[in-house]
Design a protein around this motif. Structure first.
Motif, short mmCIF file in Angstrom:
data_model
loop_
_atom_site.label_atom_id
_atom_site.label_comp_id
_atom_site.label_asym_id
_atom_site.label_seq_id
_atom_site.Cartn_x
_atom_site.Cartn_y
_atom_site.Cartn_z
N ALA A 26 52.76 68.06 51.29
CA ALA A 26 51.64 69.01 51.22
C ALA A 26 51.24 69.24 49.76
CB ALA A 26 52.04 70.32 51.88
N GLY A 27 52.24 69.33 48.87
CA GLY A 27 51.93 69.54 47.46
C GLY A 27 51.15 68.40 46.85
N ARG A 28 51.54 67.16 47.19
CA ARG A 28 50.83 65.99 46.64
C ARG A 28 49.43 65.87 47.22
NH1 ARG A 28 56.10 61.98 46.87
NH2 ARG A 28 57.02 62.66 44.89
N LEU A 29 49.27 66.21 48.51
CA LEU A 29 47.94 66.16 49.12
C LEU A 29 47.00 67.16 48.45
CD1 LEU A 29 46.29 64.80 51.33
CD2 LEU A 29 47.01 66.61 52.90
N ILE A 30 47.55 68.33 48.13
CA ILE A 30 46.73 69.33 47.41
C ILE A 30 46.36 68.81 46.02
CG2 ILE A 30 46.81 71.63 46.37
CD1 ILE A 30 48.53 72.50 48.76
N SER A 31 47.34 68.17 45.36
CA SER A 31 47.06 67.62 44.02
C SER A 31 45.97 66.56 44.07
CB SER A 31 48.34 67.03 43.43
OG SER A 31 49.35 68.03 43.29
N LEU A 32 46.02 65.70 45.11
CA LEU A 32 44.99 64.65 45.26
C LEU A 32 43.61 65.25 45.52
CD1 LEU A 32 46.90 62.03 47.47
CD2 LEU A 32 46.24 61.77 45.08
N LEU A 61 37.53 68.49 44.63
CA LEU A 61 36.98 69.85 44.67
C LEU A 61 36.25 70.17 43.36
CD1 LEU A 61 39.95 71.75 46.37
CD2 LEU A 61 37.71 71.23 47.37
N LEU A 62 36.84 69.74 42.24
CA LEU A 62 36.15 69.94 40.96
C LEU A 62 34.81 69.19 40.95
CD1 LEU A 62 39.10 69.65 38.42
CD2 LEU A 62 37.79 71.71 38.99
N THR A 63 34.80 67.98 41.52
CA THR A 63 33.57 67.17 41.56
C THR A 63 32.49 67.88 42.36
OG1 THR A 63 34.85 65.14 41.37
CG2 THR A 63 32.61 64.95 42.23
N ILE A 64 32.85 68.44 43.53
CA ILE A 64 31.87 69.17 44.34
C ILE A 64 31.35 70.37 43.56
CG2 ILE A 64 31.62 70.59 46.43
CD1 ILE A 64 31.62 67.61 46.96
N THR A 65 32.24 71.05 42.82
CA THR A 65 31.82 72.21 42.02
C THR A 65 30.82 71.79 40.94
OG1 THR A 65 33.98 73.23 42.38
CG2 THR A 65 32.65 74.10 40.57
N PRO A 69 28.83 62.02 32.57
CA PRO A 69 30.24 61.64 32.34
C PRO A 69 31.15 61.97 33.53
CG PRO A 69 29.62 63.54 30.99
CD PRO A 69 28.35 63.00 31.56
N TRP A 70 30.91 63.12 34.18
CA TRP A 70 31.81 63.46 35.31
C TRP A 70 31.61 62.52 36.48
CZ3 TRP A 70 35.91 66.49 35.06
CH2 TRP A 70 36.63 66.72 36.25
N PHE A 71 30.38 61.96 36.63
CA PHE A 71 30.14 61.01 37.71
C PHE A 71 31.05 59.79 37.53
CE2 PHE A 71 28.25 57.16 39.35
CZ PHE A 71 27.89 57.50 40.64
N TRP A 72 31.17 59.32 36.29
CA TRP A 72 31.97 58.12 36.07
C TRP A 72 33.47 58.41 36.24
CZ3 TRP A 72 29.24 54.08 36.56
CH2 TRP A 72 27.91 54.07 36.15
N MET A 73 33.86 59.64 35.90
CA MET A 73 35.25 60.01 36.17
C MET A 73 35.51 60.06 37.68
SD MET A 73 35.80 62.99 33.28
CE MET A 73 37.49 63.29 33.79
N HIS A 74 34.51 60.60 38.41
CA HIS A 74 34.63 60.63 39.87
C HIS A 74 34.70 59.21 40.44
CE1 HIS A 74 33.09 60.46 43.95
NE2 HIS A 74 31.97 59.90 43.49
N ALA A 75 33.87 58.30 39.91
CA ALA A 75 33.87 56.92 40.39
C ALA A 75 35.22 56.25 40.12
CB ALA A 75 32.73 56.15 39.73
#
Length: 719
Positions: free
Chosen positions: A98-104, A109-113, A145-151
């Motif tokens: 559960a902890g690793r799934l939350i980390s992933l 979530l940051l990307t959606i924000t 820049p955040w788009f490329w990090m997301h990609a």
């Protein structure tokens, strides 16, 4: 919001419909391995495609931007769901905590924000524009820049999942590789399409990833329904077959190996790195040609075989069964082998142990027998037959145990067995008389153990020893003890009787002697006065001895009682020591008494007996002290005890005699004791009186230096 739907959107709608159907189906079967994460992934693909349809159909910038932002919920969630599915399906679910799934999920979530707040910082899109191309109004965004990090993050998760599936594809059997191939193709197609779109390898603004997702959905549906994607078969083979402890070899009709698990390879000594599939079984088992020959033509068999020698010898439980098709034709055979080396070794040790145990039991000198639940003897060793005086085992085995017990003891013995049975006491000990073969009585002291199997009591096992001689010795000791008690009682009664009978004439002798000494019957000359004094002295001594004998007799027979009253310890000491200083002066000794001022003024107790104790101790000290002093100390020993301590500088008492001097008629032999008359009852009476008062007396002494006698008595409250 305005929309323009076209026929070209039908493939997208078809892909969305297939994705939703697969999400619904797998959720209904979510108990299958990987089904939950697969259903979530398909639901995210459905959301992705639906949102892109509405985004593509929108004709104004706000509409397109709204659906584009909403579409990214599925875009960022799909890689996480894909990796979770890959981990679970390839047997790595333990990693997915559960902890690793939350980390992933933190980065998505940051990307959606950032997407929802892009107007404030332009980190995801630095520019948003609307253009018209190919009959559609399309978004022409410049990625930030955040788009490329997301990609990069999404591509990493997707790549890891594909690597896991490729490794599984290479490891799993051929019959399970088709479904794996479809999974990889269904994943790789939209992955390549997205790379083409994001990096603008083909100069078009329509996101071909969504169209590729339609092919992906259809491919996954084909793998799900045609190749039974979520079937447990490949997992079962990997987990069950390779994970089982028993070895398994599957042969085809030509005796060639179709499958072999790790356990079988370890038993035979094969390397897991070398290919064994397709080889003749005779080649694999070339070290044991006799086994191949023995089972060559058998279709069904079960046997225990030994392979190896010495320390490397292993015992295998071999089972041979036939594989038949639906027409009962032979497809091949299955060989299963279970390593039973430990069991065989245990069986051999058990047999050796049983042989040793039987030898010990048969040669034992003690009685060993067994009784079943009904009380019938099922086994008796040779010692039992010999000790009980029977001729053979049949004289004992088969008989009820109570038949062998003396009639008077049967009820008691039966109660002992019944109590042990009902209470389930593992071990008991009791003694019982047995009727021997010649009719005589033999006593056995036996230790009885419960025989239990599976929690049920099956009977009793007894280990017994002939204690007839011990019993006879105990009876003799008991008789001797009773006789000694009777003799002691008779002695006590005699002493009491003699003492009482001597008191009367002694009183008369003493009285007349005192009258003579006082010239009551006429004037006595010097010689007559001396004779009268000797009569009085001897009578006093004899009276003292009679009184001591009477006290000893009363104390020994527990007839002595205490008459307790309130008294002053200071007054008692003054009375008891009155005249002692004169006796000390006659012998040239120093005498003084000291009373602790902290001692209570009034104490409850038998003042007459305490005075007797003090006089006895001081009299003894004066009697056995030639020079020096005699001291009396009366002390307060805390709140509960007070003490009487007599210290002298007399002859002392050797260590080995310090216990004996408190016994009646016991004296330390020395020149000084021989000069002093006495029968050795003073200290005995003193000790018994002290103990009668719940006190204690101790002596500390060193020969030639003196002795210290200390009496501790409890302080009893006055009121």
């Amino acid at each position: 919001m305005s929309y323009q739907f076209t026929l070209s959107m039908i493939p997208l709608a078809l892909g969305a419909l297939v994705s939703f159907a697969m999400a619904f189906y797998t959720w209904q079967n979510r108990k299958a391995i990987g089904a939950t994460s697969f259903a979530i992934m398909m639901l995210m693909l459905y959301e992705w495609e639906i949102c892109y349809i509405f985004q593509l159909a929108g004709t104004d910038l706000p509409t397109k931007l709204f659906w584009d932002k909403l579409m990214f919920v599925g875009v960022v969630a799909t890689p996480v769901a894909w990796l979770a599915f890959a981990l679970e399906y390839t047997r790595r679910k333990t990693w997915l905590t559960a902890g690793r799934l939350i980390s992933l999920s933190i980065f998505p979530l940051l990307t959606i924000t950032f997407i929802l707040t892009n107007e404030l910082h332009q980190l995801f899109w630095t520019k948003i524009a609307l253009t018209y191309q190919g009959g559609f109004f399309l978004l022409d965004n410049i990625n930030g820049p955040w788009f490329w990090m997301h990609a990069l993050y999404s591509y990493t998760l997707i790549t890891i999942g594909m690597v896991l599936f490729v490794r599984a594809l290479l490891r799993w059997p051929k019959q399970y590789r088709a479904q794996m191939t479809w999974i990889l193709l269904a994943t790789l197609t939209p992955f390549i399409a997205n790379i083409i779109f994001v990096f603008k390898i083909v100069p078009i603004l329509i996101d071909i990833t969504s169209f590729a997702l339609t092919f992906s959905a259809i491919g996954l549906a084909f793998a799900l329904f045609h190749h039974r994607l979520l079937d447990i078969a490949p997992i079962a083979r990997d987990i069950v077959v390779d994970g089982m402890k028993d070895g398994m070899i599957i042969l085809d009709a030509n005796r060639r190996i179709v499958d072999i698990n790790r356990a079988a390879q370890q038993m035979i000594g094969l390397s897991s790195d070398q290919p064994h599939i397709g080889k003749p079984v005779a080649e694999i088992l070339s070290k044991w040609p006799e086994l191949v020959q023995r089972y060559r033509d058998l279709l069904e068999a079960k046997d225990e075989v030994s392979i190896g020698e010495g320390e490397n010898q292993r015992w295998i439980e071999l089972t041979l069964s036939t594989l038949l098709d639906e027409n009962k034709s032979i497809l091949g055979r299955v060989l299963t082998g279970r390593d039973i080396t430990d069991r065989k070794q245990a069986e051999n040790k058990l047999q050796e142990s049983e042989a040793r145990f039987r030898q010990i039991v048969e040669n034992a000198n003690d009685v060993i027998y067994r009784v079943d639940n009904n009380g019938y003897v099922t086994y008796a060793n040779p010692a039992t037959i010999r000790i009980l005086g029977y001729e053979s085992e049949k004289d004992v085995v088969g008989r009820h145990y109570l038949e062998l017990v003396a009639p008077d003891a049967r009820a008691k013995v039966r109660r002992a067995y019944v109590h042990q049975f009902l209470s389930k006491t593992p071990t008991t000990y009791h003694e019982l008389p047995i009727i021997a073969g010649d009719g005589s009585e033999t006593w056995l002291g036996q230790k009885v153990q419960l025989i239990q199997e599976g929690g049920q009591i099956m009977g009793f096992q007894a280990l017994a020893r002939d204690i007839t001689e011990i019993k006879q010795a105990q009876d003799a000791l008991r008789l001797a003890r009773d006789q000694a008690l009777e003799a002691n009682l008779a002695k006590t009664r005699l002493l009491s009787k003699v003492s009482h009978e001597l008191r009367t004439p002694l009183g008369g002798i003493l009285g007349y002697a005192e009258l003579l000494q006082r010239n009551t019957f006429g004037e006595l000359n010097e010689k007559q006065q001396k004779a009268a004094s000797q009569i009085i002295e001897s009578s006093d001594y004899l009276a003292t001895m009679v009184n001591e004998l009477l006290d000893e007799a009363q104390l020994r027979s527990s007839a002595a009682t205490l008459h307790e009253t309130v008294f002053s310890p200071a007054t008692l000491i003054e009375q008891a020591t009155s005249g002692m200083d004169i006796l000390a002066q006659k012998k040239g000794l120093e005498f003084f008494a000291q009373v602790d001022p902290n001692l209570p003024r009034a104490i409850y107790g038998d003042d007459r007996r305490i005075r007797q104790i003090v006089i006895n101790l001081i009299g003894n000290a004066l009697k056995f002290t030639k020079k020096g002093s005699v001291h009396l100390n009366v002390t307060c020993q805390g709140d509960n005890y007070w003490g009487i301590q007599v210290i002298d500088t007399g002859i002392g008492v050797p260590a080995e005699a310090q216990e004996a001097i408190f016994e009646p008629f016991q004296q330390v032999h020395s020149e000084l004791t021989n000069d002093n008359r006495g029968i050795g009852l003073g200290l005995s009476i003193t000790k018994q009186l002290v103990e009668l008062m719940n006190g204690k007396i101790v002596v500390e002494s060193e020969p030639g230096k003196g002795s210290t006698f200390t009496v501790l008595l409890p302080i009893k409250g006055v009121g």
